[in-house]
Structure formats: structure tokens, C-alpha cells
Design an enzyme around this catalytic site. Structure first.
Site, mmCIF file in Angstrom:
data_model
loop_
_atom_site.group_PDB
_atom_site.id
_atom_site.type_symbol
_atom_site.label_atom_id
_atom_site.label_comp_id
_atom_site.label_asym_id
_atom_site.label_seq_id
_atom_site.Cartn_x
_atom_site.Cartn_y
_atom_site.Cartn_z
ATOM 1 N N TRP A 105 -44.624 -7.166 -1.643
ATOM 2 C CA TRP A 105 -43.575 -7.757 -0.800
ATOM 3 C C TRP A 105 -43.363 -6.949 0.471
ATOM 4 C CZ3 TRP A 105 -43.083 -12.556 -1.291
ATOM 5 C CH2 TRP A 105 -43.282 -13.165 -2.533
ATOM 6 N N ASP A 175 -34.978 -5.010 1.317
ATOM 7 C CA ASP A 175 -35.207 -6.227 0.543
ATOM 8 C C ASP A 175 -34.810 -5.913 -0.905
ATOM 9 O OD1 ASP A 175 -36.188 -8.300 -0.948
ATOM 10 O OD2 ASP A 175 -38.219 -8.248 -0.122
ATOM 11 N N LYS A 199 -33.407 -14.438 -8.950
ATOM 12 C CA LYS A 199 -33.689 -13.445 -9.991
ATOM 13 C C LYS A 199 -32.369 -13.088 -10.689
ATOM 14 C CE LYS A 199 -37.362 -12.617 -7.009
ATOM 15 N NZ LYS A 199 -38.471 -13.102 -7.748
HETATM 16 N N1 PMP Z 1 -39.167 -10.056 -1.789
HETATM 17 C C1 PMP Z 1 -39.230 -9.806 -3.100
HETATM 18 C C2 PMP Z 1 -39.015 -8.395 -3.576
HETATM 19 C C3 PMP Z 1 -39.481 -10.841 -3.999
HETATM 20 O O1 PMP Z 1 -39.564 -10.581 -5.312
HETATM 21 C C4 PMP Z 1 -39.656 -12.162 -3.520
HETATM 22 C C5 PMP Z 1 -39.884 -13.341 -4.431
HETATM 23 N N2 PMP Z 1 -40.536 -13.094 -5.589
HETATM 24 C C6 PMP Z 1 -39.594 -12.361 -2.139
HETATM 25 C C7 PMP Z 1 -39.341 -11.299 -1.303
HETATM 26 C C8 PMP Z 1 -39.792 -13.734 -1.558
HETATM 27 O O2 PMP Z 1 -38.703 -14.549 -1.848
HETATM 28 P P1 PMP Z 1 -38.696 -16.089 -1.538
HETATM 29 O O3 PMP Z 1 -39.734 -16.737 -2.383
HETATM 30 O O4 PMP Z 1 -37.302 -16.522 -1.879
HETATM 31 O O5 PMP Z 1 -38.978 -16.259 -0.090
#
Ligand code: PMP
Length: 365
Positions: A105, A175, A199
Site C-alpha cells: 500500500w 494511511d 476493515k
Molecule cells: N491502504 C491500505 C493499508 C489498505 O489496506 C487498503 C485496502 N485494502 C487501501 C489502502 C485501499 O483502500 P480502498 O480499496 O478503499 O481504496
């Protein structure tokens, strides 16, 4: 056809607290006093405005968010934040920011930010396949960086910072998508925090942004309207139709954390205890289970490990499913097993997985 709830270890969208689902079910056709479902009423109705205000107030009290911060409910997921952050926080005077890349991420966040300037990757765990975090002394801060961005919990690799990173005077941007609300944090250490809800905070559809007010006033007015934080703050997250159902669910989840779980400190204790149950099995059987994360940065939310072969991994997943333990396959980019044990996973589910792991190891080692 399944008609019983399983123990669902999905990384997100993920398990939600049963009392919250029951409350949603109870109020699905008719919000008390309203005569319609929350999905059928105007976002500008008094009933919905009260729900949104209560969701904000719950977050403010759970995280002790100072008045100098906005709490925004946005859409577009955390992915959109990868772009909105540089668009709003970079400026001609500070055209670059620092990024720590501790997993998938963080890598995505950096790639998006690079479309808006020349970001500096000040540490990456790529060389060791993202199994560790930087020692504080190894993080090279760039003078005049607009912010330092990191990912508190890498959902795919299962590595988590135990404490906030120290960025000195540079605003810290984090994040917190996959460990939001899992413990108390000192919001005042951050310039901006963001989390998609799916989550620990509800169903998919809403993204929470907690941002220091001074960072978002005075931002370029030519940005597309939706992408400018200040517009959302001025409209109290009602610039356009917000994701009303997801905000309602977030309100119920934060009620549950406050009233049923006794707040974030209690929840943290519970999360530590539950994660330990699984990590103890890895530590007791190192020849069979290989944990991905180094022990000092093991995630309390996503427990990642490998078995000796692909065949055994497939067998593990199939046999676990027979015991109603589901969604255990690791992310497609890393394989292995990932057990996501967010706030709403009951201890009985983790105990059941722990027992299964012990039995599976005995039978197959
Ligand atoms: N950052 C992290 C740490 C994540 O776990 C996720 C989704 N698994 C995201 C960003 C992306 O989120 P979204 O699918 O809501 O855009």
C-alpha cells in the site's frame, strides 16, 4: 447453501460486530421515529444529520481528536487519498514529500503521489520483501518536505508500526486503513490520518479523513471541487450526497466500541491477546509455519505466514473452510496464509483457528 455465520478472516470488506449487524437488521425497514430506512431519506434530513454528527462525535471522543482537526467522511476509498493528499498538501514552496514504503500500500501511495511531484522514497523494505520496518535512525528526512507519508499497518504483508513515526517538524500523514480504531492514538502527532471503513469501521463506501485545519485552508481553489479537502470541511462532509448507509454503520460501530467494548484501550488489550494466540503457534512450530513479518513488527490485525509447500497451503485453506474458518488465503501478490483478525473477530474465532493450526501441523509436519 450456508445459513450459519462462519468465522470470516477476510482482509476487507471484513467481519462486522454481530450486535451492529443485528441493529442494522432491526432498523432496516424503519429507522425509529422516521418511518423509512436510512437508505431512503435525504442526507439533509434532520434524522440523517443527527447520525452524521453522532458518528463524528464518537470518533472525536474515542480518539480524543483536538478541535483543531476536521473529521471528514469522503468517498473514493483510500486509493483516492493517495492522490488527494499530494494535490492538497504540496505547494510551489514545498513541491515534494517523503514516503516510507513498508509494503504494497505504501508503494501504491508513492506511485500515485509521484504524478504530482518528485516524491522522495526515504526508506523501502523491498529488499527483504517487506518483512520489516525501518529503525528510526535509518529514516532520512528531506528538509522542506511538505509531509512524511507512511502506512501504519501493511494489510498485505502484515507489518505494523507499534508507535507513530517521528517526523520532527514535518507534518506526519498516515494511511491507517487497516488498523484504524484498533487502539488509542495521539492524533496531535499527525497532520492527516485516513482510513477506508471496510476493515474496522464499517462496510465499504466511506473513507474517514482526520486533518489539521491549518493544512487545508488556503489550498489552490482550481483543484477539482470534490478533490479539495477544504470544500468538504466547509460543507460538513455534505458537499455532495455522502455515503449515508456507510456513515450510519460507522456510527453504530463506534457506539459498539464505546459502549460494548469499553473503548479503544480495552480493545487494544483484546487485540494483543488475540494476535498472541496465533503468533504463539508460529513460534512453537517454526519448521512448519514461517511468519512473514519480523517479530518486532508483527501486525495485530493481519497475521501472515507460509507453509512448507503450495500443496499444504491449499490443503490448509480447504480443511479450514470445512471447519467454517474462511477467507484465509494470502493476498494474490504474496500467497501463503493471511488471517485478518480485526476488532469484530470474536476471541472464539481466533481460538478455533489456533486449534486448527495446531492440529494441522501435527497431522502434516
Ligand atoms: N491502504 C491500505 C493499508 C489498505 O489496506 C487498503 C485496502 N485494502 C487501501 C489502502 C485501499 O483502500 P480502498 O480499496 O478503499 O481504496
Amino acid at each position: 447453501m450456508k445459513n450459519q455465520r462462519v468465522y470470516n478472516f477476510s482482509a476487507g470488506p471484513a467481519v462486522m460486530p454481530l450486535p451492529v449487524l443485528e441493529k442494522i437488521q432491526e432498523e432496516m425497514l424503519c429507522l425509529p421515529g422516521v418511518g423509512a430506512s436510512v437508505m431512503e431519506i435525504s442526507h439533509r434530513s434532520e434524522a440523517f444529520k443527527a447520525i452524521l454528527a453522532s458518528a463524528q462525535a464518537n470518533l472525536r471522543s474515542l480518539l480524543a481528536i483536538p478541535d483543531t482537526y476536521e473529521v471528514l467522511f469522503l468517498q473514493g476509498g483510500s486509493r483516492l487519498q493517495f492522490s488527494m493528499i499530494p494535490m492538497n498538501l504540496l505547494s510551489p514552496e514545498q513541491p515534494s514529500a517523503d514516503y516510507l514504503v513498508t509494503g504494497s500500500w505504501g508503494k501504491h501511495a508513492l506511485a500515485e503521489a509521484n504524478k504530482h511531484g518528485d516524491m522522495k522514497c526515504v526508506w523501502t523494505g523491498a529488499e527483504t520483501n517487506f518483512d520489516r520496518l525501518p529503525e528510526p535512525a535509518k529514516i532520512k528526512h528531506t528538509p522542506n518536505a511538505a509531509y512524511l507519508h507512511y502506512t501504519s499497518n501493511e494489510t498485505i504483508q502484515g507489518v505494523q508500526f507499534p508507535e507513530p513515526v517521528d517526523a520532527g517538524e514535518t507534518p506526519l500523514v498516515c494511511d491507517v486503513s487497516s488498523d484504524f480504531l484498533h487502539r488509542p492514538i495521539d492524533v496531535s502527532k499527525f497532520g492527516l490520518l485516513y482510513a477506508c471503513a471496510q476493515k474496522n469501521a464499517g462496510p465499504a463506501g466511506v473513507t474517514v479523513v482526520i486533518v489539521r485545519k491549518d493544512l487545508i485552508d488556503d489550498v489552490n481553489e482550481d483543484l477539482p471541487g470534490y478533490l479539495r479537502y477544504e470544500n468538504h470541511a466547509a460543507a460538513d462532509s455534505m458537499m455532495n450526497t455522502p455515503p449515508t448507509f456507510a456513515i450510519y454503520a460507522l456510527k453504530l460501530i463506534t457506539d459498539w466500541i464505546k459502549k460494548d467494548m469499553g473503548g479503544l484501550a480495552k480493545l487494544h488489550e483484546l487485540n494483543c491477546g488475540q494476535a498472541k494466540l496465533l503468533y504463539d503457534v508460529l513460534d512453537a512450530n517454526p519448521e512448519f509455519y514461517e511468519g512473514h513479518a519480523q517479530p518486532d513488527c508483527r501486525s495485530l490485525m493481519n497475521v501472515t505466514f507460509r507453509l512448507p509447500s503450495k500443496e499444504l497451503t491449499q490443503k490448509f485453506i480447504a480443511e479450514a473452510a470445512k471447519k467454517e474458518l474462511t477467507a484465509l488465503a494470502g493476498h494474490r501478490s504474496v500467497g501463503g496464509i493471511r488471517a485478518s483478525i480485526y476488532n469484530a473477530m470474536p476471541t472464539s474465532g481466533v481460538e478455533c483457528l489456533r486449534d486448527f493450526m495446531e492440529d494441522f501441523c501435527k497431522a502434516n509436519a
